[in-house]
Design a protein around this motif. Structure first.
Motif, mmCIF file in Angstrom:
data_model
loop_
_atom_site.group_PDB
_atom_site.id
_atom_site.type_symbol
_atom_site.label_atom_id
_atom_site.label_comp_id
_atom_site.label_asym_id
_atom_site.label_seq_id
_atom_site.Cartn_x
_atom_site.Cartn_y
_atom_site.Cartn_z
ATOM 1 N N HIS A 73 -11.872 -4.336 -3.012
ATOM 2 C CA HIS A 73 -11.675 -3.108 -2.227
ATOM 3 C C HIS A 73 -10.817 -3.376 -0.986
ATOM 4 C CE1 HIS A 73 -14.706 -1.270 -4.780
ATOM 5 N NE2 HIS A 73 -15.539 -2.263 -4.499
ATOM 6 N N VAL A 75 -8.263 -1.769 0.293
ATOM 7 C CA VAL A 75 -7.932 -0.593 1.102
ATOM 8 C C VAL A 75 -9.132 -0.184 1.964
ATOM 9 C CG1 VAL A 75 -7.204 1.819 1.039
ATOM 10 C CG2 VAL A 75 -6.215 0.192 -0.566
ATOM 11 N N ALA A 176 -0.218 2.506 0.634
ATOM 12 C CA ALA A 176 -1.145 1.854 -0.296
ATOM 13 C C ALA A 176 -1.113 2.529 -1.662
ATOM 14 C CB ALA A 176 -2.564 1.886 0.278
ATOM 15 N N TRP A 177 -1.088 3.848 -1.672
ATOM 16 C CA TRP A 177 -1.038 4.594 -2.931
ATOM 17 C C TRP A 177 0.238 4.280 -3.699
ATOM 18 C CZ3 TRP A 177 2.212 8.976 -4.116
ATOM 19 C CH2 TRP A 177 1.897 9.588 -5.330
ATOM 20 N N LYS A 180 0.190 0.668 -5.046
ATOM 21 C CA LYS A 180 -0.713 0.571 -6.199
ATOM 22 C C LYS A 180 -0.019 1.057 -7.468
ATOM 23 C CE LYS A 180 -5.258 2.097 -7.833
ATOM 24 N NZ LYS A 180 -6.485 2.867 -7.479
ATOM 25 N N ARG A 181 0.697 2.167 -7.356
ATOM 26 C CA ARG A 181 1.387 2.719 -8.519
ATOM 27 C C ARG A 181 2.490 1.762 -9.004
ATOM 28 N NH1 ARG A 181 1.366 8.414 -8.861
ATOM 29 N NH2 ARG A 181 2.792 8.124 -10.629
ATOM 30 N N ALA A 183 2.817 -1.518 -8.386
ATOM 31 C CA ALA A 183 2.312 -2.827 -8.802
ATOM 32 C C ALA A 183 1.971 -2.845 -10.289
ATOM 33 C CB ALA A 183 1.094 -3.214 -7.967
ATOM 34 N N SER A 184 1.344 -1.779 -10.750
ATOM 35 C CA SER A 184 0.973 -1.724 -12.162
ATOM 36 C C SER A 184 2.201 -1.673 -13.063
ATOM 37 C CB SER A 184 0.075 -0.503 -12.416
ATOM 38 O OG SER A 184 0.752 0.705 -12.106
ATOM 39 N N VAL A 190 -3.027 -5.343 -9.011
ATOM 40 C CA VAL A 190 -3.085 -4.331 -7.953
ATOM 41 C C VAL A 190 -3.776 -4.862 -6.708
ATOM 42 C CG1 VAL A 190 -4.054 -2.085 -7.328
ATOM 43 C CG2 VAL A 190 -2.929 -2.381 -9.543
ATOM 44 N N ASN A 191 -4.907 -5.552 -6.890
ATOM 45 C CA ASN A 191 -5.610 -6.067 -5.717
ATOM 46 C C ASN A 191 -4.776 -7.082 -4.944
ATOM 47 O OD1 ASN A 191 -7.818 -4.488 -6.129
ATOM 48 N ND2 ASN A 191 -9.163 -6.108 -6.877
ATOM 49 N N LEU A 194 -2.227 -5.075 -2.899
ATOM 50 C CA LEU A 194 -2.853 -4.356 -1.787
ATOM 51 C C LEU A 194 -3.344 -5.327 -0.718
ATOM 52 C CD1 LEU A 194 -4.829 -1.611 -3.745
ATOM 53 C CD2 LEU A 194 -2.699 -1.348 -2.460
ATOM 54 N N TRP A 195 -3.850 -6.477 -1.144
ATOM 55 C CA TRP A 195 -4.306 -7.455 -0.153
ATOM 56 C C TRP A 195 -3.127 -7.992 0.656
ATOM 57 C CZ3 TRP A 195 -2.995 -12.770 -0.095
ATOM 58 C CH2 TRP A 195 -3.623 -13.514 0.910
#
Length: 463
Positions: A73, A75, A176-177, A180-181, A183-184, A190-191, A194-195
């Protein structure tokens, strides 16, 4: 093991939440110190008090480092670390006072490109000394945002600061959103993305604590990256339009333009140079149309280019070009400053342009070939930051969210993570020459880690 790859385990028995709580405590202490340290720091005692920020900033870096890219988690951790900073006084910078002052000008019918920032003298809003005698350097989009925040705050400085922080926190979540999109799509966990790019204390301390409007700029660039990466004419034109909108916030948005074209081309490469040139021209036209439309439609125009506008060279920073200006001031050469500043600005512009040309030639797209679009994107932004007339800690937030998406090798991962530590710690000292000194210290530390010791170090720290 790679620094940005998920670790096989988290040593914290609470599953990483203990370190999240530790980081939140570090943010609380940072906010508490903000009530003690004078802004701006002027005397030796002020700077000694400012040095206290090294402790909680280092603690927040440690918390970020220890939760690692495997924490599920990132975010949530980011928001929890940012919350204590919402209620603290100005942190590391007085820039937000200039934002509020310009917002007042727009609302009250004054031209921010004509009235100097020191003229309004609003109660409780002290503009930094370097900008008192200058007019606004920000394009129309920023001025409209400043005016909206000032209006919503009712002119209350504390409420204006809070609203700016909430806006920047919202921008961080938008980034962040988008990350995330993307990265995939590019195959990055994804983590991990985001990290490395969102939970980093660099963004939290500079966007929420320091209140730099680069948060709005990067949010628009992140959206442009997301739409351009899906390819097609819609991605190309919408990406260009978003870059044009980012240009209305800060001129440095132009540095992402080449990268957006490269990403769109990589997603749907054409067959010849004419198609590549046509797509680049179309994206550029969309950017120029949006930038011009907002500037002219708002009635504010292009006065940010006025000779009376503030110059980045006027402020001491980690750019050697700014050191020349400060040395001349120290030697009493004030009368010679204007032509020298114009010459140095030209030199910086030519250096950035040369770097962009090299990036396109070396890593840019070709007919039927994608090239290395992420290198073009990050390289263009870093060239603007490193070779421009000023180099400030918050400039590194332009690229921080996207570094993991470039799939850097182990060496570049170590360099970036080390640079993050250097920039965060140097910014906390509020001393412009802190970055070179801390950078030298980090370089020396890495050199001391001999090959036989590095594996043990990585096993213990997860690097």
């Amino acid at each position: 093991m790679s620094a940005l790859e998920p670790r096989p385990r988290i040593t914290d028995p609470t599953g990483g939440w203990g370190w999240v709580g530790f980081g939140m405590l570090a943010s609380v202490v940072t906010a508490a110190f903000a009530w003690v340290v004078p802004q701006p720091a002027v005397t030796v005692v002020d700077y000694l008090l400012a040095a206290l920020f090294l402790v909680p900033c280092a603690a927040l870096l440690l918390a970020w480092w220890r939760i690692g890219p495997r924490f599920p988690h990132p975010v949530v951790a980011t928001v929890l670390w940012a919350l204590p900073l919402l209620a603290c006084p100005l942190l590391f910078s007085l820039d937000v006072n200039a934002y509020l002052t310009q917002g007042w000008m727009v609302l009250n019918g004054h031209d921010p490109y004509v009235m100097t920032l020191g003229e309004p003298q609003l109660p409780g809003i002290a503009v930094g000394a370097d900008w008192v005698d200058t007019t606004s350097v920000y394009p129309a989009g920023s001025l409209l945002v400043f005016a909206a925040v000032f209006w919503a705050s009712g002119g209350l400085p504390w409420l204006g600061i809070l609203l700016f922080r909430l806006l920047h926190l919202a921008c961080l979540l938008v980034v962040a959103w988008a990350v995330k999109r993307v990265a995939s799509r590019v195959g990055v966990p994804v983590n991990t993305a985001l990290w490395a790019g969102i939970a980093t204390p660099l963004l939290i301390l500079q966007w929420i604590g320091g209140l730099h409007n680069d948060a709005v700029l990067v949010a628009l660039i992140a959206l442009a990256v997301m739409v351009a990466q899906r390819g097609g004419w819609s991605g190309l034109l919408l990406g260009g339009a978003l870059i044009g909108l980012s240009l209305t916030i800060k001129q440095s948005g132009a540095a992402a333009g080449l990268g957006i074209v490269a990403l769109a081309w990589a997603a749907s490469p054409g067959r010849d140079w004419w198609r590549l040139a046509g797509r680049a021209a179309a994206a550029g036209a969309a950017a120029v149309a949006v930038f011009t439309g907002v500037s002219v439609g708002s009635g504010l125009g292009f006065g940010w280019n006025s000779p009376t506008a503030g110059s980045p060279l006027a402020v001491m920073s980690d750019s050697p070009l700014s050191w020349i200006i400060q040395a001349m001031r120290f030697l009493g050469q004030e009368a010679s400053l204007p032509p020298v500043m114009r010459a140095l600005t030209l030199v910086a512009g030519l250096a950035v342009l040369a770097a962009w040309v090299w990036l396109v030639v070396r890593f840019g797209p070709r007919p039927g070939e994608p090239g290395r679009p992420w290198v073009v994107l990050l390289g263009g932004l870093l060239a603007f930051a490193l070779l421009g007339p000023a180099l400030q800690p918050w400039y590194f937030t332009w690229v921080a969210p996207f570094v993991a998406l470039t799939l850097p090798d182990r060496r570049w991962q170590r360099i970036w993570l080390s640079a993050t530590v250097v920039v965060v710690m140097a910014a906390s000292t509020q001393v412009s020459l802190g970055s070179p000194l801390l950078g030298l210290a980090v370089w020396w530390s890495w050199r001391r880690l001999e090959a036989k010791d590095l594996d043990v170090f990585q096993e213990r720290t997860g690097v």
